[in-house]
Structures are given as C-alpha cells and as structure tokens.
Design a protein around this motif. Structure first.
Motif, PDB file in Angstrom:
ATOM      1  N   LEU A 199      56.498  22.435  49.016  1.00  0.00           N
ATOM      2  CA  LEU A 199      56.229  21.233  47.921  1.00  0.00           C
ATOM      3  C   LEU A 199      55.495  20.329  48.849  1.00  0.00           C
ATOM      4  O   LEU A 199      54.718  19.175  48.726  1.00  0.00           O
ATOM      5  N   LYS A 200      55.470  20.068  50.362  1.00  0.00           N
ATOM      6  CA  LYS A 200      54.846  18.941  50.717  1.00  0.00           C
ATOM      7  C   LYS A 200      53.802  19.652  51.313  1.00  0.00           C
ATOM      8  O   LYS A 200      52.190  18.549  51.019  1.00  0.00           O
ATOM      9  N   GLU A 201      53.776  21.111  51.352  1.00  0.00           N
ATOM     10  CA  GLU A 201      52.364  21.220  51.671  1.00  0.00           C
ATOM     11  C   GLU A 201      51.495  21.638  50.783  1.00  0.00           C
ATOM     12  O   GLU A 201      50.196  21.261  50.628  1.00  0.00           O
ATOM     13  N   LEU A 202      51.738  21.668  49.494  1.00  0.00           N
ATOM     14  CA  LEU A 202      51.673  22.091  47.993  1.00  0.00           C
ATOM     15  C   LEU A 202      51.195  20.635  47.815  1.00  0.00           C
ATOM     16  O   LEU A 202      49.556  20.540  47.314  1.00  0.00           O
ATOM     17  N   VAL A 203      51.460  19.153  47.763  1.00  0.00           N
ATOM     18  CA  VAL A 203      50.998  18.176  47.557  1.00  0.00           C
ATOM     19  C   VAL A 203      49.867  17.641  49.060  1.00  0.00           C
ATOM     20  O   VAL A 203      48.750  16.973  48.301  1.00  0.00           O
ATOM     21  N   ALA A 204      50.216  18.128  49.906  1.00  0.00           N
ATOM     22  CA  ALA A 204      49.307  17.753  51.122  1.00  0.00           C
ATOM     23  C   ALA A 204      48.183  18.289  50.746  1.00  0.00           C
ATOM     24  O   ALA A 204      46.758  17.465  50.968  1.00  0.00           O
ATOM     25  N   GLY A 205      47.832  19.059  50.307  1.00  0.00           N
ATOM     26  CA  GLY A 205      46.678  20.509  49.799  1.00  0.00           C
ATOM     27  C   GLY A 205      45.761  19.487  48.710  1.00  0.00           C
ATOM     28  O   GLY A 205      44.909  19.632  48.807  1.00  0.00           O
TER      29      GLY A 205
END
Length: 139
Positions: free
Chosen positions: A91-97
């Motif tokens: 989730l963190k990676e998705l939002v960071a993208g």
C-alpha cells in the motif's frame, strides 16, 4: 500512522485489515489458520491530499476497483504478522508512486548532422533497392 513520505501519511484507522485463510497447498495447517491478510483502503474517504487521491483513482491498477477501494491480499508467508507487513508495504509503495510527478516532455529537434546521416542512409538504401529491379529495355 503509515508514513509514505515526509509530508504524507495514512492513519491506521483508515486501513481495514482482515485475516483470511490462505489458498494453495499446505496440508492441515492451511485449513485451520487464517494467515493471509486482506487489506482494504478507501481512497475517496481517506485523508490523503486531493492531488494524490486523483492520481490514484486515475491509475489502471487491478488492486483499485471502480469505487476507489484498494484491495491488497498478502499470503506469501506462513506468518500473519509478516503478511500484514507485506500488505502495508505494498500500500505504501502504491501511494508513493502516486506522489511522483512525471516530468514534462520537452520536444527536441534532431541535429543537422543527424538529419544528414538519415538522408545519406536513405539515399544508399534507395540505390540498393533500385539495383534489385528488372533491367530496362535499354540495358
């Protein structure tokens, strides 16, 4: 709080986590224990900045449904805690993208030398192809 960047974070109250049974082989253990994690995150109801929400909702990602709900399933590990950490990391990676602003494309022009090389190559290729044709009646 799930820290995505220095400025953006997601309160853990906005993330719903459910433990479910894992799929696949594993014998008796997999049938008794709920080690897989399903993570649900509602983009529209979240406290994320509007620009980030819009970017996430525009994305063509199979984890985001048409209602703006992110569904992430993690079942790699036999440990529920490890699967929870993996789902939160995704989730963190998705939002960071979505935080990354793409660069504006500035059109460039080919150099004069590049144009000349291209035309020279075309002329050579044309001559080669013209030699492949049938000989004319004058030959």
């Amino acid at each position: 709080m799930l820290r995505v960047s220095a400025r953006v974070g997601i309160p853990l109250q906005e993330i719903e986590i459910k433990a479910v049974r894992s799929q696949g082989s594993g014998g008796q253990h997999v049938n008794k224990v709920s080690t897989a994690i399903q993570l649900f995150f509602d983009i529209r109801a979240s406290s994320l900045p509007e620009a980030v929400k819009a970017c996430l909702l525009e994305r063509k990602d199979h984890r985001i449904n048409e209602d703006g709900l992110v569904v992430i399933k993690s079942q790699e590990s036999r440990s529920q805690e490890a699967n929870k950490e993996a789902a939160l990391a995704r989730l963190k990676e998705l939002v960071a993208g979505a935080l990354v602003v793409p660069k504006k494309r500035r059109p460039s022009k080919p150099t004069r030398a590049a144009k000349e090389r291209r035309l020279k190559g075309k002329a050579i290729r044309g001559r080669t192809k013209s030699l492949r044709g049938r000989p004319s009646s004058s030959d």
